[in-house]
Write a protein that holds these residues in place. Structure first.
Motif, short mmCIF file in Angstrom:
data_model
loop_
_atom_site.label_atom_id
_atom_site.label_comp_id
_atom_site.label_asym_id
_atom_site.label_seq_id
_atom_site.Cartn_x
_atom_site.Cartn_y
_atom_site.Cartn_z
N ALA A 92 -23.52 -19.75 29.69
CA ALA A 92 -24.64 -20.62 29.30
C ALA A 92 -24.93 -20.54 27.81
CB ALA A 92 -25.89 -20.25 30.09
N VAL A 93 -24.55 -19.44 27.15
CA VAL A 93 -24.80 -19.26 25.71
C VAL A 93 -23.56 -19.75 24.97
CG1 VAL A 93 -25.26 -17.58 23.90
CG2 VAL A 93 -26.27 -17.27 26.16
N SER A 94 -23.76 -20.70 24.07
CA SER A 94 -22.61 -21.24 23.33
C SER A 94 -22.22 -20.29 22.20
CB SER A 94 -22.94 -22.63 22.78
OG SER A 94 -24.02 -22.56 21.89
N ILE A 146 -35.69 -17.14 23.08
CA ILE A 146 -34.27 -16.90 22.84
C ILE A 146 -33.54 -18.14 23.35
CG2 ILE A 146 -32.30 -15.43 23.37
CD1 ILE A 146 -34.29 -13.13 23.82
N MET A 147 -32.80 -18.79 22.46
CA MET A 147 -32.19 -20.08 22.77
C MET A 147 -30.70 -19.93 23.08
SD MET A 147 -34.86 -21.94 22.40
CE MET A 147 -34.33 -23.63 22.33
N SER A 148 -30.12 -20.94 23.76
CA SER A 148 -28.72 -20.90 24.14
C SER A 148 -27.78 -21.26 22.99
CB SER A 148 -28.46 -21.84 25.31
OG SER A 148 -28.72 -23.18 24.92
N LYS A 149 -28.29 -21.94 21.98
CA LYS A 149 -27.49 -22.24 20.79
C LYS A 149 -28.40 -22.10 19.57
CE LYS A 149 -27.74 -27.27 21.32
NZ LYS A 149 -26.97 -28.49 21.39
N ASP A 175 -30.18 -23.48 17.40
CA ASP A 175 -31.13 -24.49 16.93
C ASP A 175 -32.10 -24.77 18.07
OD1 ASP A 175 -29.99 -26.35 18.71
OD2 ASP A 175 -28.74 -27.25 17.17
N PHE A 176 -33.13 -25.55 17.79
CA PHE A 176 -34.16 -25.78 18.80
C PHE A 176 -33.74 -26.81 19.84
CE2 PHE A 176 -36.68 -24.07 15.25
CZ PHE A 176 -37.25 -22.99 15.92
N GLY A 177 -32.52 -27.35 19.75
CA GLY A 177 -32.03 -28.30 20.73
C GLY A 177 -31.39 -27.65 21.94
N GLY A 178 -31.26 -26.34 21.95
CA GLY A 178 -30.64 -25.64 23.07
C GLY A 178 -31.63 -25.38 24.20
N LYS A 179 -31.12 -24.75 25.25
CA LYS A 179 -31.97 -24.38 26.38
C LYS A 179 -32.60 -23.02 26.10
CE LYS A 179 -28.87 -24.53 29.60
NZ LYS A 179 -28.15 -24.50 30.86
N VAL A 180 -33.78 -22.81 26.67
CA VAL A 180 -34.47 -21.52 26.56
C VAL A 180 -33.83 -20.56 27.55
CG1 VAL A 180 -36.65 -20.31 26.84
CG2 VAL A 180 -36.62 -22.58 25.80
N ILE A 181 -33.30 -19.45 27.03
CA ILE A 181 -32.66 -18.43 27.87
C ILE A 181 -33.70 -17.43 28.37
CG2 ILE A 181 -30.96 -16.57 27.91
CD1 ILE A 181 -29.64 -19.27 27.73
N SER A 182 -34.50 -16.91 27.48
CA SER A 182 -35.57 -15.98 27.82
C SER A 182 -36.57 -15.94 26.67
CB SER A 182 -35.02 -14.58 28.12
OG SER A 182 -34.44 -14.02 26.97
N TYR A 233 -29.93 -16.73 20.73
CA TYR A 233 -30.21 -16.88 19.30
C TYR A 233 -31.71 -17.05 19.07
CZ TYR A 233 -25.27 -18.04 19.57
OH TYR A 233 -23.94 -18.01 19.83
N VAL A 234 -32.20 -16.48 17.96
CA VAL A 234 -33.61 -16.63 17.57
C VAL A 234 -33.67 -17.01 16.10
CG1 VAL A 234 -34.47 -14.99 19.29
CG2 VAL A 234 -33.86 -14.17 17.04
N PRO A 235 -34.76 -17.67 15.67
CA PRO A 235 -34.90 -17.99 14.25
C PRO A 235 -35.03 -16.72 13.42
CG PRO A 235 -36.51 -19.21 15.58
CD PRO A 235 -35.84 -18.23 16.48
#
Length: 164
Positions: A45-47, A67-70, A72-79, A111-113
């Motif tokens: 799920a994480v690119s 924590i996002m899957s890619k 940028d803010f266009g990804g899915k929220v992982i946790s 990924y996080v900012p």
């Protein structure tokens, strides 16, 4: 009888060359990717990032961000980050985002900012400098009514009187 044996042999020969289908990939399937000479292990799920600069340091979360899957803010929220929680930053990726893992682990969780985390040794100092400072109490101006239409006020800094 010979035709039946020939047909059975033909079926067996055609089935022998078949391969089993590859296992179906789910979001939790672990995969590895190599980016800039570094091998990363992550969930499907994480690119994988396109750029990667290794950091491998302990960081702490400043606020409960996602924590996002890619990267940028266009990804899915992982946790979600736990405020004050400790994470291992594996590296910096494109768009100035950080690739994070659980504390003392090597598996990329997302990924996080850049501003969401701060180095562990700078955490207390960052929180202290970020606290709101108390405002100084404003000096009261001294005003005197001259007549019903006007008043005179004293400037608190210089002590001069101003007639309104």
């Amino acid at each position: 009888m010979k035709l039946r044996n020939l047909l059975a042999l033909l079926i067996v020969a055609s089935v022998v060359g078949c391969k089993a289908p590859p296992p179906k990939m789910t979001d939790d399937t672990l995969v590895t990717s190599e980016v800039n000479g570094v091998t990363l292990t992550h969930r499907y799920a994480v690119s994988a990032p396109t750029e990667f600069t290794p950091v491998n340091a302990s960081y702490r979360a400043l606020y409960p961000g996602y924590i996002m899957s890619k990267p940028d803010f266009g990804g899915k929220v992982i946790s979600q980050l736990e405020s004050g929680g400790t994470y291992t930053v594996l590296g910096q990726v494109e768009h100035n985002w950080l690739a994070v893992a659980e504390q003392d682990k090597d598996q990329l969780i997302g990924y996080v900012p850049l501003r969401a985390l701060v180095k562990s040794e700078l955490y207390a100092q960052t929180l202290k400098s970020d606290r709101p400072r108390p405002k100084r109490a404003a000096k009261k101006s001294t005003c005197v009514s001259i007549d019903s239409a006007s008043k005179a006020c004293q400037n608190a800094n210089s002590g001069t009187w101003i007639i309104d």
